[in-house]
Design an enzyme around this catalytic site. Structure first.
Site, PDB file in Angstrom:
ATOM      1  N   HIS A   1       0.867  -1.165   0.000  1.00  0.00           N
ATOM      2  CA  HIS A   1       0.000   0.000   0.000  1.00  0.00           C
ATOM      3  C   HIS A   1       0.909   1.222   0.000  1.00  0.00           C
ATOM      4  O   HIS A   1       1.719   1.401   0.922  1.00  0.00           O
ATOM      5  CB  HIS A   1      -0.930  -0.003   1.210  1.00  0.00           C
ATOM      6  CG  HIS A   1      -1.963  -1.087   1.157  1.00  0.00           C
ATOM      7  ND1 HIS A   1      -2.396  -1.776   2.271  1.00  0.00           N
ATOM      8  CD2 HIS A   1      -2.650  -1.602   0.106  1.00  0.00           C
ATOM      9  CE1 HIS A   1      -3.308  -2.668   1.913  1.00  0.00           C
ATOM     10  NE2 HIS A   1      -3.482  -2.574   0.598  1.00  0.00           N
TER      11      HIS A   1
ATOM     12  N   HIS B   1       3.081  -3.739   6.441  1.00  0.00           N
ATOM     13  CA  HIS B   1       2.021  -2.743   6.292  1.00  0.00           C
ATOM     14  C   HIS B   1       2.060  -1.764   7.459  1.00  0.00           C
ATOM     15  O   HIS B   1       2.915  -1.861   8.343  1.00  0.00           O
ATOM     16  CB  HIS B   1       0.654  -3.436   6.230  1.00  0.00           C
ATOM     17  CG  HIS B   1       0.424  -4.210   4.969  1.00  0.00           C
ATOM     18  ND1 HIS B   1      -0.493  -3.824   4.018  1.00  0.00           N
ATOM     19  CD2 HIS B   1       0.994  -5.348   4.496  1.00  0.00           C
ATOM     20  CE1 HIS B   1      -0.483  -4.692   3.013  1.00  0.00           C
ATOM     21  NE2 HIS B   1       0.408  -5.630   3.287  1.00  0.00           N
TER      22      HIS B   1
ATOM     23  N   GLU C   1       1.575   3.338   3.082  1.00  0.00           N
ATOM     24  CA  GLU C   1       2.059   2.665   4.285  1.00  0.00           C
ATOM     25  C   GLU C   1       3.560   2.464   4.108  1.00  0.00           C
ATOM     26  O   GLU C   1       4.014   1.491   3.516  1.00  0.00           O
ATOM     27  CB  GLU C   1       1.299   1.354   4.494  1.00  0.00           C
ATOM     28  CG  GLU C   1      -0.197   1.596   4.721  1.00  0.00           C
ATOM     29  CD  GLU C   1      -1.036   0.332   4.816  1.00  0.00           C
ATOM     30  OE1 GLU C   1      -0.442  -0.767   4.957  1.00  0.00           O
ATOM     31  OE2 GLU C   1      -2.275   0.427   4.740  1.00  0.00           O
TER      32      GLU C   1
ATOM     33  N   GLU D   1       1.792  -5.614  10.509  1.00  0.00           N
ATOM     34  CA  GLU D   1       1.390  -4.212  10.676  1.00  0.00           C
ATOM     35  C   GLU D   1       2.349  -3.622  11.707  1.00  0.00           C
ATOM     36  O   GLU D   1       2.358  -4.040  12.866  1.00  0.00           O
ATOM     37  CB  GLU D   1      -0.052  -4.131  11.159  1.00  0.00           C
ATOM     38  CG  GLU D   1      -1.069  -4.809  10.249  1.00  0.00           C
ATOM     39  CD  GLU D   1      -1.492  -3.939   9.075  1.00  0.00           C
ATOM     40  OE1 GLU D   1      -1.100  -2.755   9.046  1.00  0.00           O
ATOM     41  OE2 GLU D   1      -2.226  -4.439   8.206  1.00  0.00           O
TER      42      GLU D   1
END
Length: 366
Positions: free
Chosen positions: A85, A192, A88, A283
């Site tokens: 992404h 991410h 990110e 994440e």
């Protein structure tokens, strides 16, 4: 020639002392850095592009290892993917820092030396360079998340639980799918932002037997939980379950992907189901595009976890299947009894198999 060699030496020396600058490098700067690293450390690195983005930017992968240009029998293939992404961005920064860390410490740090001598490490710092270049420096908004065509790359892979295998794939997604056909990756993670948690397959479900207690359970669930905990407990904060003030609690800092939220067309499920590569989605920052002043702290928080996770590529068993004449057998099914994968694990073109397993007693059929 002497001047050029001297410049490379000075660059290497300065890099080893001061390290790569903690800031956001644009695509041209990142490309130049990777080329410089490759020139400075030609014996342990190999740089190549796996394809191009919609806007024509190269998707650069740096390979690190004792034999970076070719696979060697018994040496597992590992990969990190960042910036899927585009907005990110912490993963992109950390993977460049990881490259700097590994190259500058090879033959000086026993752990780094052992890692690069015993595995072949592939690093794709940015899977979505177009999105990065269009991103707004904002914590939570989605400007730059998608590729140039406005597609979320982490919803564009074939999905084992949906009948969308004939759907059009974006250039970046096709590049990764083709990449997976060229290497027998064993373990992987994609980085991410927007939370601090280690998520593991399955990300999706069609309500079949895999759906248990709100989770979509894979045959290797115990291994995935171990891998996720390896990262979360090696991280300075992730294992504390709620590292972000606006995030839900994640026990042990890990979550089953589907239990968190169903995600069709995700990359980690595709890696696991079709490429025999166990992958986590990491994440790693509450803020998707944090101020540059926070980057050194994010590196220190994640560095031990990035290194600990890489070592897990040696978990379990590996071997070569041969015929009666000792010739390697390609495409032989290698199954662990009680772990029936949606796509059976098979030997690669060298007859090799790798099965990540926790310590225990297993029956393996070939």
């Amino acid at each position: 020639m002497f001047v050029f060699t001297l410049c490379l030496f000075l660059w290497s020396w300065l890099s080893s002392i001061h390290g790569l600058e903690f800031r956001y490098h644009n695509s041209m700067e990142m490309e130049q850095y990777l080329k410089d690293i490759n020139k400075t450390f030609p014996d342990i690195t190999h740089l190549h592009s796996i394809g191009q983005s919609v806007e024509g930017r190269e998707l650069w992968v740096l390979i690190l290892g004792q034999h970076p240009r070719e696979h060697r029998t018994g040496i597992p293939e590992f990969k990190y993917v960042g910036n899927m992404h585009g907005n990110e961005v912490v993963g992109r920064v950390l993977l460049l820092q990881l490259i700097d860390y590994l190259t500058s410490r090879y033959l000086r740090d026993p752990l780094v030396t052992r890692l690069l001598n015993s595995s072949r490490v592939h690093i794709l710092p940015s899977m979505n360079p177009d999105g990065f270049e269009s991103s707004a420096r904002d914590c939570m908004y989605t400007v730059g998340r998608y590729n140039k065509n406005g597609v979320d790359l982490n919803r564009n892979f074939p999905d084992a639980f949906e009948s969308n295998t004939d759907r059009e794939r974006e250039k970046e997604v096709r590049a990764v799918m083709d990449w997976l056909k060229t290497e027998s990756f064993v373990l992987s993670a994609n980085l991410h932002g927007g939370a601090v948690v280690a998520s593991y397959p399955y990300d999706n479900s069609n309500g079949g037997g895999e759906l248990q207690g709100g989770q979509s359970i894979s045959p290797d669930d115990d291994v995935f939980i171990h891998l996720a905990k390896t990262y979360s407990y090696s991280h300075s904060e992730m294992h504390n379950s709620n590292s972000c003030s606006d995030s839900q609690d994640f026990t042990h800092g890990i979550t089953n992907g589907y239990y968190w939220y169903p995600l069709p067309g995700g990359m980690q499920d595709y890696n696991y189901v079709w490429a025999q590569c166990l992958e986590l989605t990491l994440e790693i920052s509450c803020c998707k595009f944090p101020p540059e002043a926070q980057l050194p702290g994010l590196w220190e928080a994640n560095k031990p976890a990035l290194l600990a996770y890489m070592q897990q590529v040696h978990l379990g068993v590996k071997g070569v299947v041969t015929d009666s004449n000792g010739k390697p057998v390609q495409n032989a099914v290698v199954e662990v009894v009680g772990r029936r994968n949606l796509c059976p694990f098979r030997t690669d073109r060298n007859g090799e198999y790798y099965r990540l397993l926790l310590p225990g007693n297993y029956t393996i059929t070939v």
